[in-house]
Design an enzyme around this catalytic site. Structure first.
Site, PDB file in Angstrom:
ATOM      1  N   GLU A 150     -43.274 -48.496  25.605  1.00 55.46           N
ATOM      2  CA  GLU A 150     -42.349 -47.628  26.357  1.00 55.46           C
ATOM      3  C   GLU A 150     -43.109 -46.558  27.146  1.00 55.46           C
ATOM      4  O   GLU A 150     -42.878 -45.365  27.022  1.00 55.46           O
ATOM      5  CB  GLU A 150     -41.314 -47.001  25.429  1.00 55.46           C
ATOM      6  CG  GLU A 150     -40.369 -48.029  24.833  1.00 55.46           C
ATOM      7  CD  GLU A 150     -39.199 -47.445  24.085  1.00 55.46           C
ATOM      8  OE1 GLU A 150     -38.166 -48.126  23.975  1.00 55.46           O
ATOM      9  OE2 GLU A 150     -39.305 -46.302  23.583  1.00 55.46           O
ATOM     10  N   GLU A 162     -36.997 -55.032  23.143  1.00 55.85           N
ATOM     11  CA  GLU A 162     -36.272 -54.405  22.037  1.00 55.85           C
ATOM     12  C   GLU A 162     -34.784 -54.362  22.360  1.00 55.85           C
ATOM     13  O   GLU A 162     -34.401 -53.934  23.448  1.00 55.85           O
ATOM     14  CB  GLU A 162     -36.758 -52.971  21.804  1.00 55.85           C
ATOM     15  CG  GLU A 162     -38.193 -52.830  21.360  1.00 55.85           C
ATOM     16  CD  GLU A 162     -38.596 -51.379  21.146  1.00 55.85           C
ATOM     17  OE1 GLU A 162     -37.684 -50.515  21.032  1.00 55.85           O
ATOM     18  OE2 GLU A 162     -39.804 -51.096  21.094  1.00 55.85           O
TER      19      GLU A 162
END
Length: 649
Positions: A190, A288
């Site tokens: 991320e 995710e």
């Protein structure tokens, strides 16, 4: 005389026969299977589409005593259960050194290379590939946190590049030498605007390339992924893709987090991933995702979802709702076309290590084995977050296993997306309804309520409310009351009954034609610039609101004097929305016996309603003047609505 059939004709006939058999087999296999959940077959799903899970905490959980079972209820290695359910890829995170100076783990699975090897070997033994997720941090890396590993803290940029390359290559070699079938490597986690402590995109890109170079030097067939999040933010992924292209970053897969309660619509997800693929020519995937199957907490540590505000919960919080969510994310990535390669479910096995009532024992296991999201030992590395909020699993209610380790039906979504699945039709969820009345007014209860069925359809069903509970609420007067009812089949319906005290403001939301109780005065030198606007989209309730706008400057008071009040304390509130205030002064006020009470407020954009309140206003002489003061620069606009004055009990 018999005609001879040439070889080519025989081949043609055999081909036609084979095609016929294949077609028949395909037709048969394309029928949805009978199951206990509905799953619509994903259209145009590629045979090599990645159905992945991230189970990075699994070793710590097992060390804490968590056990897993097969669909038949027998103890079984979770890896085997995952493979039987259609999972073909396992993602595992790697932190450089998630331990303090005394060797105590930071938690979150204490996800070091040693645990990655163990998880990777077990996944490989069960026929699944492995995605290695290098965070290049000693603990959680996300958009808010991209800390340098402790060992690299003193490194300058060039030394940091060398360290990242060496660490990646050495770790990857160790994994593969141990027999782990590594199919993909993720360089960072991320990394929206920072990576290994760097925030300049030129430096970030250079670090990405060091990781990629390490992977390429070892095995050209391993995919290199970069991972980002917040696809709902307009232009974010496009800008990142362009930045990566401009800086000539070498990678194969643009991976996105996508949690449906935070990250916007599925159609937007498909659109932004298509855009990235078109710009970059790279593959795309979701690294995710997850969704809750229950609102219950399994271990005494608060969960991330569901929340009553700030989240979009488009599916029922049920096993079936969870299955629908996962299926739809897979469809959204498949809809990207050829570049869309897969979806990973995040931590579907992060279960409670004990019951919620056994918090003391649970904490001991979280600390000892790292089976909670963070331990108290993490405070040396992450004092502002983990150091304050350490604890257990925040996603135990988003797992694909129940709290005791038995697989939920939703785990099978990974194989059902290829065939479809059907189940007996039944109500899956009944949304709680809210009913509000003014104290003393007649209460009309809804005779039907919206039900969501397990196939995703919705319809109104008749409901019978508990009349004893209703009568007790009415006798209780102003307040909030939970009322239950039943629908066909005995399923429980819930209603929140809000009984409000009588609002003492006349024509409080401007819906009535007679507005003479309201007095509007304008600042000297300004022309009238308000009107009672009929526009439902600009009103808090109803159709009307008090609208203001001026291309000169805004300055007015709107107020009402209320008399014949009982002595006591009163609460006042209103709603306000708008924009372009410039330098402004806005407040709600009440005047009693010459004394003014104020609650300052402001406008923050269209439909971002401010709700200023004044509480405990003393009234002794039976009279109060209530109102709002609005002063702003030229171009300011907005609406006021729903003034409310109540006597406290």
């Amino acid at each position: 005389m018999k005609k001879k059939i040439g070889l080519s004709a025989v081949v043609l006939m055999a081909s036609l026969l084979t095609a016929s058999i294949s077609s028949s087999a395909e037709t048969t296999s394309s029928r949805p299977v009978s199951a206990d959940i509905f799953v619509e077959k994903v259209k145009n799903l590629k045979s090599d589409f990645i159905n992945g899970v991230d189970i990075s905490s699994i070793v710590s959980l097992e060390q804490s005593g968590v056990k897993f079972y097969s669909n038949s209820g027998k103890k079984q290695d979770i890896m085997k259960t995952l493979r039987q359910s259609g999972v073909n890829y396992v993602r595992v995170r790697v932190w450089n050194n998630p331990y303090d100076t005394k060797g105590n783990g930071y938690g979150g699975g204490n996800s070091d290379l040693k645990k990655a090897i163990e998880i990777g070997k077990r996944a490989t033994a069960n026929g699944m590939k492995v995605l290695v997720d290098f965070h290049y941090s000693d603990f959680w890396a996300d958009p808010a946190k991209q800390q340098v590993p402790k060992a690299w803290k003193s490194f300058n940029f060039e030394k940091k590049k060398q360290a990242l390359y060496s660490y990646t290559k050495k770790s990857l070699k160790t994994l593969i030498d141990q027999g782990v079938n590594v199919g993909m490597v993720q360089i960072g986690n991320e990394t929206n605007g920072a990576f290994v402590g760097e925030k300049d995109w030129t430096k970030i890109s250079s670090l990405f390339n060091e990781g990629s170079r390490a992977v390429r030097s070892f095995n050209q067939h391993i995919l290199v992924a970069l991972h980002f999040t917040n696809p709902e933010t307009e232009g974010r992924y496009r800008n990142i893709a362009l930045m990566l292209k401009e800086n000539k970053v070498d990678y194969d897969v643009f991976a996105s987090s996508y949690y449906p309660f935070w990250h916007g619509t599925l159609s937007n997800l498909t659109a932004v991933l298509k855009d990235v693929a078109n710009i970059s020519g790279k593959k795309v995937m979701v690294a995710e995702t997850s969704y809750a199957y229950t609102a219950s907490d399994g271990d005494g540590h608060e969960n991330t979802a569901p929340k009553k505000s700030g989240q979009t919960l488009s599916y029922p919080i049920t096993v079936q709702g969870q299955a629908h969510s996962v299926r739809d994310v897979i469809q959204a990535v498949s809809d990207v076309g050829t570049p869309g390669i897969g979806v990973f479910y995040w931590e579907p096995a992060w279960l409670p290590v004990g019951k919620p009532g056994h918090l003391k024992q649970n904490k001991m296991k979280w600390e000892k084995y790292g089976s909670g999201w963070a331990s108290s030992y993490a405070k040396e590395y992450d004092p502002e977050d983990a150091g304050k909020w350490f604890g257990g699993s925040a996603v135990d209610n988003q797992a694909l296993f129940d709290f005791s380790g038995h697989p939920l039906s939703s785990l099978n979504v990974f194989k059902y997306v290829r065939t479809g699945a059907v189940a007996p039709l039944k109500i899956d969820e009944i949304k709680e309804v809210s009913v509000s009345i003014i104290e003393g007014k007649e209460l009309v209860l809804p005779s039907s309520i919206m039900a969501t069925y397990n196939d995703g359809t919705q319809k109104n069903v008749a409901v019978n409310w508990d009349q004893q509970m209703v009568q007790q609420a009415l006798k209780g007067g102003a307040g909030q009351y939970d009322i239950t009812g039943t629908v066909q089949g005995g399923m429980i319906a819930k209603m929140m009954l809000n009984i409000h005290p009588r609002n003492l403001v006349a024509n409080s939301s401007f819906e009535e034609e007679d507005r003479t109780k309201w007095n509007i005065t304008y600042d000297p030198g300004t022309l009238p610039h308000t009107d009672f606007q009929w526009k439902e989209s600009d009103a808090k309730t109803g159709n009307y609101s008090l609208h203001f706008y001026s291309d000169q400057r805004v300055g007015f008071n709107v107020e009402q004097t209320i008399t014949n009040l009982e002595s006591g304390y009163y609460d006042l509130s209103m709603f306000l929305q708008g924009g372009n205030p410039g330098v402004s002064e806005m407040y709600l006020y009440a005047i009693v016996d010459g004394k003014e009470y104020k609650a300052m407020t402001e406008v923050n954009g269209w439909l971002n309603w401010s709700n200023p309140k004044l509480s405990h206003i003393p009234v002794a002489n039976r009279k109060i003047t209530i109102g709002a003061r609005i002063k702003a620069d030229a171009g300011a606009w907005g609406t006021l609505d729903d003034f409310e004055l109540y006597k406290e009990k």
